[in-house]
Design a protein around this motif. Structure first.
Motif, PDB file in Angstrom:
ATOM      1  N   LEU B  23      -5.725   9.187   0.214  1.00  0.00           N
ATOM      2  CA  LEU B  23      -5.639   8.829  -0.982  1.00  0.00           C
ATOM      3  C   LEU B  23      -4.492   9.446  -1.598  1.00  0.00           C
ATOM      4  O   LEU B  23      -4.233  10.680  -1.694  1.00  0.00           O
ATOM      5  CB  LEU B  23      -6.916   9.220  -1.942  1.00  0.00           C
ATOM      6  N   LEU B  24      -3.504   8.558  -2.154  1.00  0.00           N
ATOM      7  CA  LEU B  24      -2.114   9.059  -2.937  1.00  0.00           C
ATOM      8  C   LEU B  24      -2.435   8.903  -4.300  1.00  0.00           C
ATOM      9  O   LEU B  24      -2.466   7.498  -4.736  1.00  0.00           O
ATOM     10  CB  LEU B  24      -0.952   8.185  -2.326  1.00  0.00           C
ATOM     11  N   GLU B  25      -2.158   9.887  -5.102  1.00  0.00           N
ATOM     12  CA  GLU B  25      -2.031   9.722  -6.494  1.00  0.00           C
ATOM     13  C   GLU B  25      -0.937   9.130  -7.124  1.00  0.00           C
ATOM     14  O   GLU B  25       0.395   9.501  -6.651  1.00  0.00           O
ATOM     15  CB  GLU B  25      -2.265  11.177  -7.267  1.00  0.00           C
ATOM     16  N   LEU B  26      -0.922   8.000  -7.785  1.00  0.00           N
ATOM     17  CA  LEU B  26       0.381   7.257  -8.237  1.00  0.00           C
ATOM     18  C   LEU B  26       0.597   7.695  -9.757  1.00  0.00           C
ATOM     19  O   LEU B  26      -0.521   7.874 -10.437  1.00  0.00           O
ATOM     20  CB  LEU B  26       0.239   5.811  -8.158  1.00  0.00           C
ATOM     21  N   THR B  27       1.855   7.718  -9.972  1.00  0.00           N
ATOM     22  CA  THR B  27       1.914   7.879 -11.540  1.00  0.00           C
ATOM     23  C   THR B  27       1.936   6.510 -12.221  1.00  0.00           C
ATOM     24  O   THR B  27       2.196   5.595 -11.521  1.00  0.00           O
ATOM     25  CB  THR B  27       3.487   8.383 -11.862  1.00  0.00           C
ATOM     26  N   PRO B  28       1.609   6.425 -13.497  1.00  0.00           N
ATOM     27  CA  PRO B  28       1.849   5.182 -14.105  1.00  0.00           C
ATOM     28  C   PRO B  28       3.191   4.395 -14.065  1.00  0.00           C
ATOM     29  O   PRO B  28       3.028   3.238 -13.959  1.00  0.00           O
ATOM     30  CB  PRO B  28       1.702   5.631 -15.561  1.00  0.00           C
ATOM     31  N   LEU B  31       3.257   2.952 -10.419  1.00  0.00           N
ATOM     32  CA  LEU B  31       2.156   1.793 -10.276  1.00  0.00           C
ATOM     33  C   LEU B  31       2.633   0.731 -10.773  1.00  0.00           C
ATOM     34  O   LEU B  31       2.703  -0.614 -10.459  1.00  0.00           O
ATOM     35  CB  LEU B  31       0.884   2.111 -10.850  1.00  0.00           C
ATOM     36  N   LEU B  34       5.460  -0.939  -8.931  1.00  0.00           N
ATOM     37  CA  LEU B  34       4.723  -1.839  -7.697  1.00  0.00           C
ATOM     38  C   LEU B  34       4.302  -3.225  -7.969  1.00  0.00           C
ATOM     39  O   LEU B  34       4.390  -4.478  -7.524  1.00  0.00           O
ATOM     40  CB  LEU B  34       3.904  -0.955  -7.042  1.00  0.00           C
ATOM     41  N   GLU B  35       3.450  -2.917  -9.380  1.00  0.00           N
ATOM     42  CA  GLU B  35       2.928  -4.405  -9.990  1.00  0.00           C
ATOM     43  C   GLU B  35       3.905  -5.199 -10.379  1.00  0.00           C
ATOM     44  O   GLU B  35       3.794  -6.475 -10.085  1.00  0.00           O
ATOM     45  CB  GLU B  35       1.854  -3.904 -10.896  1.00  0.00           C
ATOM     46  N   LEU B  42       7.334   2.519  -1.119  1.00  0.00           N
ATOM     47  CA  LEU B  42       7.725   3.593  -1.349  1.00  0.00           C
ATOM     48  C   LEU B  42       8.024   4.272  -0.103  1.00  0.00           C
ATOM     49  O   LEU B  42       7.658   4.287   0.921  1.00  0.00           O
ATOM     50  CB  LEU B  42       6.657   4.477  -1.911  1.00  0.00           C
ATOM     51  N   LEU B  54       8.861  11.980  -2.346  1.00  0.00           N
ATOM     52  CA  LEU B  54       8.689  10.461  -2.296  1.00  0.00           C
ATOM     53  C   LEU B  54       9.676  10.036  -3.475  1.00  0.00           C
ATOM     54  O   LEU B  54       9.634  10.894  -4.630  1.00  0.00           O
ATOM     55  CB  LEU B  54       7.414  10.154  -2.916  1.00  0.00           C
ATOM     56  N   THR B  93      -6.641  14.952  -1.981  1.00  0.00           N
ATOM     57  CA  THR B  93      -5.726  13.779  -2.406  1.00  0.00           C
ATOM     58  C   THR B  93      -4.349  14.271  -1.975  1.00  0.00           C
ATOM     59  O   THR B  93      -4.291  15.590  -2.125  1.00  0.00           O
ATOM     60  CB  THR B  93      -6.032  13.086  -3.642  1.00  0.00           C
ATOM     61  N   LEU B  96       1.437  14.113  -6.488  1.00  0.00           N
ATOM     62  CA  LEU B  96       2.988  13.869  -6.793  1.00  0.00           C
ATOM     63  C   LEU B  96       3.353  14.824  -7.927  1.00  0.00           C
ATOM     64  O   LEU B  96       2.900  14.824  -9.042  1.00  0.00           O
ATOM     65  CB  LEU B  96       3.360  12.497  -7.140  1.00  0.00           C
TER      66      LEU B  96
END
Lengths: 111, 435
Positions: B23-28, B31, B34-35, B42, B54, B93, B96
């Motif tokens: 599990l990798l925590e993403l910053t808003p 995300l 990517l979306e 990454l 990263l 997890t 970042l």
């Protein structure tokens, strides 16, 4: 040395859920949980959830994660048999999870 | 199967439980990147001895940290029949945390691998460009097969070893300056002395041909240098790199020389030539004026009396030197400061300072025990995300807003790692609270 690539594709996303518990799910089976069928039921209503495992029932809630979590799965190594030092490690993002089911209460016994 | 407003899940466990997931925590922000793109990757960069970093698409860098929990986290997914299956159990997890890797030092180290050293002109390139045999991004075989050497600086090598995004890497290479040799794809640092010599040749050509300093065409400049007796063997890539270093781009391959960029570069060379020597302002300005091309007039250099201690943090040496007083240091932190005649400049380049706020402030307080906020902010603004050169083309309002945001961040670090005291004159100064 190697770099690590984490690959995202919107089309490749699957549905994943996250369940977090203060305890753990245990079984007497020799193989552990591996392949166990219908070992638990979860009923979710809004932001409430109830999990039943055998005679145990535990109440929990559905909470939004402060930061989304990417579910990563490593691709099989593509390095050559000669031990190529230039091997890139790659992970695929299989899902992005934005909430979890959290069970932190003690389970009740239901007869 | 879902009821209206509810849901019922029957859990099984997969045959492969526990499967290999992380599990990798993403910053808003990540995300959203990517979306928006729909697809992409990454990249975690660095050497095996580095902390994994990263870098996102906006060149923001994050350290990867493992966060452990005593809770059990179960990942569930639907199988082919639609049944919810437990796939794995985790207790950690990946988180970042924003970071500022040492980019310039790493780039300089990689550029330094070239056995010929920095580029000093084609006439000094006695050796032919050698192939790096079988470079794997890290090491290559020597041409005679006698052993291995570290790969020289190609795009591939830089991408693998430097913990930055491409845009930031290009900015650092441009600032050094360095150029990419078209024939071999290798990057070469330009020797500082040759850099200034080439700039002087360019400016002399500009005067001779009556070109505007605000619209120098790199191709025309290179052609003119090559045709002149003194310009034989000039590399177009080097000319372009020197023009880009000291100019703003006003069109494809067209540059407007910025005098302050030249002045700051020369100031850095003046300081570097004599190590940590403290410079009386008059001596420093004399050394600077002696090296500045005559075509470039900088008002700031013409009036030495402007160079009192209060002016130094806003001067062209901001982030390169700090002021001290020859006499009566109590005047240093007064509103008027110390006059230019009694001001000393101490070289302290931001590029030599640690890239983490606490460590940087510790180093700054080791250099000088007390700083006012205006004195110390120039040495923190790069960590706070403010790049004055990048904002040269922005309007005054945008620059002011960016500067204010960086000042706010720097002040928060001062509050955290410094102790505010009032000088006898009432000015607020900061001392270290770090042990």
């Amino acid at each position: 040395m190697s770099q690590i690539r984490i690959v995202y594709s919107k089309d490749g996303l699957r549905e994943f859920r996250l369940l977090e518990a203060q305890g753990s799910l245990e079984t007497d089976s020799d193989g552990g949980l591996c392949g166990q069928q219908e070992l638990a039921e979860i009923e979710r209503q809004g932001d409430k959830a109830v999990m039943q495992i055998g005679v145990h029932r535990v109440h929990g809630s559905v909470v939004k994660l402060k930061k989304p979590l990417a579910v990563l799965r490593r691709r099989p190594d593509s390095s050559s048999a000669g031990g190529d030092r230039d091997c890139d490690v790659q992970y695929d993002i299989e899902a992005v999870i934005t909430e979890k089911m959290l069970f932190k209460a003690r389970p009740d016994v239901v007869l | 199967m879902s009821d209206a407003g509810g849901e019922r899940l029957v859990l099984s466990a997969s045959v492969g439980f526990p499967e290999d997931y992380r599990l990798l925590e993403l910053t808003p922000e990540i995300l959203a990147q990517l979306e928006d793109a729909g697809a992409g990757a990454l990249v975690v960069r660095g050497r095996e001895t580095d902390t994994a970093v990263l870098v996102d698409r906006d060149d923001r860098a994050y350290q990867l940290h493992t966060a452990h929990t005593s809770n059990s986290m179960y990942l569930m997914a639907r199988d082919a029949e639609g049944r919810m299956e437990l796939r794995t159990k985790l207790h950690q997890t990946l988180e970042l945390q924003p970071t500022h890797p040492q980019i310039r030092a790493r780039v300089v180290e990689i550029l330094g691998r070239d056995p010929r050293g920095a580029f000093r002109g084609a006439e000094f390139e006695e050796e032919e460009e050698e192939e790096d045999h079988g470079c794997d991004g890290d090491v290559a075989m020597r041409p005679d097969g006698s052993g291995s050497v570290a790969c020289r600086a190609t795009d591939q090598v830089l991408a693998r070893h430097v913990q930055s995004g491409d845009r930031q890497l290009r900015r650092v290479l441009a600032e050094i300056p360095a150029f990419r040799h078209a024939a071999t794809g290798r990057w070469r640092a330009i020797d500082p002395g040759y850099c200034l010599e080439l700039l002087r040749l360019i400016l002399a050509t500009q005067v001779e041909r009556d070109w505007s300093l605000d619209a120098l065409d790199a191709q025309q400049v290179c052609a003119a240098l090559r045709s002149d007796a003194g310009g034989g063997g000039v590399l177009p890539e080097a000319v372009d790199a020197v023009l880009a270093r000291f100019s703003r781009s006003v069109g494809p391959g067209v540059y407007a020389i910025v005098g302050t960029r030249v002045a700051r570069y020369i100031a850095g060379q003046v300081f570097a030539a004599e190590g940590s020597r403290a410079w009386p302002v008059a001596d420093f300005l004399a050394a600077l004026r002696a090296t500045m091309p005559p075509q470039l007039q900088i008002d700031e250099l013409a009036d030495p009396d402007r160079w009192g201690s209060a002016h130094v943090p806003q001067s062209l040496v901001r982030g390169m030197a700090y002021a001290s007083a020859l006499v009566d240091s109590r005047l240093l932190h007064t509103a008027a400061g110390v006059p230019a005649a009694a001001t000393l400049l101490h070289p302290l380049a931001t590029s030599t300072l640690p890239n983490e706020p606490r460590a940087r402030l510790q180093r700054l307080f080791e250099a000088k025990a007390r700083w006012s906020a205006s004195e110390i902010r120039p040495f923190l603004e790069d960590l706070a995300g403010f790049d004055a050169e990048q904002l040269e083309d922005s309007d005054a309002q945008a620059r002011a807003a960016a500067a204010a945001a960086a000042a706010k961040t720097a002040d928060s670090w001062l509050l955290k790692f410094g102790r505010a005291v009032r000088s006898p004159d009432g000015e607020m100064v900061y001392a270290s609270r770090l042990s």
